[in-house]
Design a protein around this motif. Structure first.
Motif, PDB file in Angstrom:
ATOM      1  N   PRO A  96       0.811  -1.229   0.000  1.00 42.09           N
ATOM      2  CA  PRO A  96       0.000   0.000   0.000  1.00 42.09           C
ATOM      3  C   PRO A  96       0.837   1.270   0.000  1.00 42.09           C
ATOM      4  O   PRO A  96       0.508   2.244  -0.686  1.00 42.09           O
ATOM      5  CB  PRO A  96      -0.829  -0.124   1.291  1.00 42.09           C
ATOM      6  N   HIS A  97       1.954   1.270   0.763  1.00 39.93           N
ATOM      7  CA  HIS A  97       2.801   2.462   0.805  1.00 39.93           C
ATOM      8  C   HIS A  97       3.441   2.731  -0.548  1.00 39.93           C
ATOM      9  O   HIS A  97       3.517   3.879  -0.995  1.00 39.93           O
ATOM     10  CB  HIS A  97       3.879   2.301   1.883  1.00 39.93           C
ATOM     11  N   LEU A  98       3.900   1.680  -1.202  1.00 38.44           N
ATOM     12  CA  LEU A  98       4.513   1.849  -2.518  1.00 38.44           C
ATOM     13  C   LEU A  98       3.489   2.340  -3.542  1.00 38.44           C
ATOM     14  O   LEU A  98       3.805   3.174  -4.401  1.00 38.44           O
ATOM     15  CB  LEU A  98       5.145   0.533  -2.978  1.00 38.44           C
ATOM     16  N   LEU A  99       2.271   1.822  -3.467  1.00 33.31           N
ATOM     17  CA  LEU A  99       1.231   2.263  -4.400  1.00 33.31           C
ATOM     18  C   LEU A  99       0.876   3.727  -4.180  1.00 33.31           C
ATOM     19  O   LEU A  99       0.683   4.483  -5.141  1.00 33.31           O
ATOM     20  CB  LEU A  99      -0.009   1.378  -4.243  1.00 33.31           C
ATOM     21  N   ASN A 100       0.785   4.139  -2.924  1.00 33.79           N
ATOM     22  CA  ASN A 100       0.515   5.550  -2.647  1.00 33.79           C
ATOM     23  C   ASN A 100       1.636   6.444  -3.181  1.00 33.79           C
ATOM     24  O   ASN A 100       1.377   7.503  -3.769  1.00 33.79           O
ATOM     25  CB  ASN A 100       0.349   5.765  -1.137  1.00 33.79           C
ATOM     26  N   ALA A 101       2.870   5.988  -2.969  1.00 35.92           N
ATOM     27  CA  ALA A 101       4.013   6.764  -3.463  1.00 35.92           C
ATOM     28  C   ALA A 101       4.003   6.828  -4.987  1.00 35.92           C
ATOM     29  O   ALA A 101       4.352   7.851  -5.582  1.00 35.92           O
ATOM     30  CB  ALA A 101       5.318   6.142  -2.966  1.00 35.92           C
ATOM     31  N   CYS A 102       3.582   5.739  -5.620  1.00 35.93           N
ATOM     32  CA  CYS A 102       3.512   5.703  -7.084  1.00 35.93           C
ATOM     33  C   CYS A 102       2.493   6.717  -7.590  1.00 35.93           C
ATOM     34  O   CYS A 102       2.747   7.450  -8.550  1.00 35.93           O
ATOM     35  CB  CYS A 102       3.151   4.296  -7.552  1.00 35.93           C
ATOM     36  N   GLY A 103       1.332   6.783  -6.946  1.00 36.77           N
ATOM     37  CA  GLY A 103       0.310   7.746  -7.343  1.00 36.77           C
ATOM     38  C   GLY A 103       0.784   9.177  -7.190  1.00 36.77           C
ATOM     39  O   GLY A 103       0.535  10.034  -8.050  1.00 36.77           O
ATOM     40  N   GLU A 104       1.501   9.465  -6.092  1.00 37.04           N
ATOM     41  CA  GLU A 104       2.021  10.811  -5.885  1.00 37.04           C
ATOM     42  C   GLU A 104       3.072  11.165  -6.931  1.00 37.04           C
ATOM     43  O   GLU A 104       3.122  12.299  -7.422  1.00 37.04           O
ATOM     44  CB  GLU A 104       2.604  10.915  -4.478  1.00 37.04           C
ATOM     45  N   ALA A 105       3.925  10.191  -7.278  1.00 36.78           N
ATOM     46  CA  ALA A 105       4.942  10.434  -8.298  1.00 36.78           C
ATOM     47  C   ALA A 105       4.311  10.662  -9.666  1.00 36.78           C
ATOM     48  O   ALA A 105       4.776  11.489 -10.451  1.00 36.78           O
ATOM     49  CB  ALA A 105       5.918   9.255  -8.355  1.00 36.78           C
ATOM     50  N   MET A 106       3.221   9.930  -9.957  1.00 41.05           N
ATOM     51  CA  MET A 106       2.520  10.122 -11.223  1.00 41.05           C
ATOM     52  C   MET A 106       1.864  11.497 -11.269  1.00 41.05           C
ATOM     53  O   MET A 106       1.856  12.159 -12.311  1.00 41.05           O
ATOM     54  CB  MET A 106       1.481   9.020 -11.413  1.00 41.05           C
ATOM     55  N   GLU A 107       1.328  11.937 -10.136  1.00 43.01           N
ATOM     56  CA  GLU A 107       0.683  13.246 -10.100  1.00 43.01           C
ATOM     57  C   GLU A 107       1.691  14.364 -10.361  1.00 43.01           C
ATOM     58  O   GLU A 107       1.378  15.348 -11.045  1.00 43.01           O
ATOM     59  CB  GLU A 107       0.008  13.466  -8.746  1.00 43.01           C
ATOM     60  N   SER A 108       2.902  14.207  -9.845  1.00 37.40           N
ATOM     61  CA  SER A 108       3.948  15.206 -10.066  1.00 37.40           C
ATOM     62  C   SER A 108       4.696  14.978 -11.367  1.00 37.40           C
ATOM     63  O   SER A 108       5.637  15.711 -11.671  1.00 37.40           O
ATOM     64  CB  SER A 108       4.938  15.196  -8.902  1.00 37.40           C
ATOM     65  N   GLN A 109       4.297  13.934 -12.121  1.00 35.51           N
ATOM     66  CA  GLN A 109       4.891  13.587 -13.407  1.00 35.51           C
ATOM     67  C   GLN A 109       6.393  13.316 -13.290  1.00 35.51           C
ATOM     68  O   GLN A 109       7.177  13.649 -14.177  1.00 35.51           O
ATOM     69  CB  GLN A 109       4.614  14.677 -14.437  1.00 35.51           C
ATOM     70  N   ASN A 110       6.767  12.671 -12.186  1.00 40.54           N
ATOM     71  CA  ASN A 110       8.148  12.263 -11.962  1.00 40.54           C
ATOM     72  C   ASN A 110       8.328  10.868 -12.561  1.00 40.54           C
ATOM     73  O   ASN A 110       8.205   9.857 -11.874  1.00 40.54           O
ATOM     74  CB  ASN A 110       8.465  12.268 -10.466  1.00 40.54           C
ATOM     75  N   THR A 111       8.627  10.813 -13.842  1.00 37.07           N
ATOM     76  CA  THR A 111       8.689   9.545 -14.564  1.00 37.07           C
ATOM     77  C   THR A 111       9.739   8.608 -13.982  1.00 37.07           C
ATOM     78  O   THR A 111       9.499   7.401 -13.840  1.00 37.07           O
ATOM     79  CB  THR A 111       9.002   9.805 -16.048  1.00 37.07           C
ATOM     80  N   HIS A 112      10.903   9.132 -13.651  1.00 43.83           N
ATOM     81  CA  HIS A 112      11.979   8.277 -13.136  1.00 43.83           C
ATOM     82  C   HIS A 112      11.564   7.608 -11.830  1.00 43.83           C
ATOM     83  O   HIS A 112      11.781   6.398 -11.640  1.00 43.83           O
ATOM     84  CB  HIS A 112      13.242   9.111 -12.929  1.00 43.83           C
ATOM     85  N   LEU A 113      10.960   8.376 -10.920  1.00 51.49           N
ATOM     86  CA  LEU A 113      10.551   7.816  -9.639  1.00 51.49           C
ATOM     87  C   LEU A 113       9.468   6.762  -9.832  1.00 51.49           C
ATOM     88  O   LEU A 113       9.458   5.733  -9.149  1.00 51.49           O
ATOM     89  CB  LEU A 113      10.050   8.928  -8.708  1.00 51.49           C
ATOM     90  N   VAL A 114       8.534   7.001 -10.765  1.00 52.63           N
ATOM     91  CA  VAL A 114       7.495   6.011 -11.048  1.00 52.63           C
ATOM     92  C   VAL A 114       8.137   4.693 -11.495  1.00 52.63           C
ATOM     93  O   VAL A 114       7.754   3.616 -11.032  1.00 52.63           O
ATOM     94  CB  VAL A 114       6.526   6.525 -12.130  1.00 52.63           C
ATOM     95  N   GLU A 115       9.113   4.774 -12.374  1.00 57.26           N
ATOM     96  CA  GLU A 115       9.777   3.558 -12.872  1.00 57.26           C
ATOM     97  C   GLU A 115      10.485   2.822 -11.741  1.00 57.26           C
ATOM     98  O   GLU A 115      10.445   1.589 -11.669  1.00 57.26           O
ATOM     99  CB  GLU A 115      10.759   3.925 -13.980  1.00 57.26           C
TER     100      GLU A 115
END
Length: 464
Positions: A96-115
């Motif tokens: 759950p923590h990783l998924l939340n972090a993924c959503g936040e990274a997608m919202e900020s359009q941080n492609t590298h962090l999403v990957e």
């Protein structure tokens, strides 16, 4: 008014589907007959356990128990390995923590962090694991070469899987029943022609019950016209039947119900032209716009902008008829499988939609017995995975903003759902005997909502 029974045409019960499940570890098992309307193909799928890493297999269940009561026979062939306490805690909390972090990274359009986050999630993904592990598996499918093989195997059985999915789970049947009931209630007693504009007709399974009901309850109806809107904007699983075959089946059913049916297909520009031609239609003609978007059984994604465009055309057409004095001769029905709400941003939207997908996976797990696990995984690959994986894609920011909003405000009168419709919807999902329940929301209670435990899965609303 006598209410329409839930859909019963062209779907068969579970034991008529004719699934033959091939498990490469435990051999094959089959059940049921092949006497259904179609001749279902054999369901053959690679054993999904071969797609999990050792760590994933070890941790897939005592930490997050499944609802399946029986033991998977194939597991008896291997020594039992129990996860360490710290591993159990890791799988309870890290996903759950990783998924939340993924959503936040997608919202900020941080492609590298999403990957980076998706690579970490991939280590925890498993198609035979808990609902959380399966959710992660479908989310990161674009990074998983093995998934493509699993999807290809599932696609070989699309027809049988579609029929089973639609019949076993209530998502599509609920939405179609509520929408059809609203249309039926809106038909004037003296109506002779019913015109229906359908945003995504697909396999056409929504319309046979309505056609039969119109033939039985409105003897004055001489003709029904269904216009399907053709939009080539999705690249996921197509309908297992083409438009001409769907048209042929619908016309055959209408003929057996004593109703004359015309079925056509237009693109969005053609729809505008058709509506302009219908401005001067007669008082004994009724117009219905039907939009189903994001329902699980559809297995495909339509652009939110096309949904908005369709509803705008529908609103203008119904509003013009009302302005010309044809009050109550039109209705709009909208089935929303993404259950949009007023989110703070894409991150919260992403989190909410993953929660919905998890509820879908849990509800499927609860209704499919353990010896049919491979069949359930095949249906998840076809009907849940396309939606989940689409959430991991970087879309146009404007498209994201629309998906995080409520459905566009329809400037018409809210059509209150009748008590009979709500009561029959509850009966359809076996409220009280299952974990599904039905609620009403919206302006003047013009929405009926299907929920699993505390999670809304499908909303159906109507206006006139």
């Amino acid at each position: 008014m006598e209410m329409m029974h839930p859909p019963s045409w062209s779907y068969s019960s579970l034991d008529e589907i004719g699934f033959h499940v091939l498990d490469m570890d435990s051999g094959s098992a089959n059940f049921g007959s092949s006497s259904s309307f179609f001749s279902p193909p054999i369901l053959r799928i690679v054993n999904p356990s071969s797609l999990c890493t050792t760590e994933e297999t070890e941790s897939s269940s005592p930490s997050m128990p499944s609802r399946e009561a029986s033991i998977d026979v194939s597991s008896l062939e291997k020594p039992l390995v129990f996860p360490r306490e710290d591993m159990e805690l890791d799988y309870e909390l890290s996903i759950p923590h990783l998924l939340n972090a993924c959503g936040e990274a997608m919202e900020s359009q941080n492609t590298h962090l999403v990957e980076v986050i998706l690579r970490r999630l991939k280590e925890k993904a498993c198609p035979r694991g808990s609902a959380a592990q399966r959710l992660v598996y479908y989310l990161i499918q674009s990074l998983d070469e093995d998934f493509d093989y699993l999807m290809q195997e599932a696609r070989k059985n699309y027809e049988a899987a579609f029929r089973a999915f639609y019949q076993i789970f209530p998502y599509g049947r609920f939405a179609h029943f509520v929408a059809n009931s609203s249309i039926l209630e809106a038909v004037p007693e003296d109506a002779e022609i019913i015109r229906i504009v359908d945003f995504d007709m697909g396999e056409g399974v929504q319309w046979p019950p309505l056609i039969a009901a119109l033939g039985n309850q409105h003897r004055g109806v001489r003709q029904i016209q269904i216009v399907s809107v053709k939009i080539e904007d999705f690249n996921s699983m197509p309908s297992f039947q083409n438009f001409e075959k769907t048209k042929e089946r619908l016309c055959e059913h209408a003929s057996s119900s004593g109703v004359q049916l015309e079925v056509g297909e237009v693109d969005m520009e053609g729809l505008v032209s058709e509506m302009n031609k219908m401005e001067n239609c007669g008082r004994r003609e009724m117009l219905a716009f039907n939009c189903m978007a994001g329902l699980p059984h559809m297995g495909r994604h339509r652009s939110s902008r096309h949904v908005e465009e369709f509803l705008k055309i529908a609103q203008e057409s119904i509003g013009l008829r009302n302005w010309n004095g044809f009050r109550n001769n039109g209705v709009i029905t909208f089935g929303d499988g993404q259950t949009m709400s007023d989110y703070r941003g894409f991150g919260s939207f992403f989190e909410a939609q993953l929660g919905r997908a998890t509820a879908l996976l849990e509800s499927m797990e609860g209704q499919i017995s353990s010896h049919l696990k491979e069949a359930r995984i095949a249906m998840e690959c076809l009907f849940v995975a396309p939606y989940v994986s689409s959430l991991a894609c970087f879309e146009n920011p404007e498209e994201r903003d629309w998906r995080g909003m409520l459905p566009p405000k329809v400037g018409l009168n809210a059509w209150r759902m009748s008590r009979d419709t709500v009561a029959e919807a509850k009966e359809l999902v076996r409220e009280g005997d299952s974990l599904y329940w039905i609620g009403t929301e919206g302006e003047s209670e013009n929405q009926v909502v299907l929920c699993f435990l505390g999670t809304p899965l499908v909303r159906v609303s109507s206006w006139s």
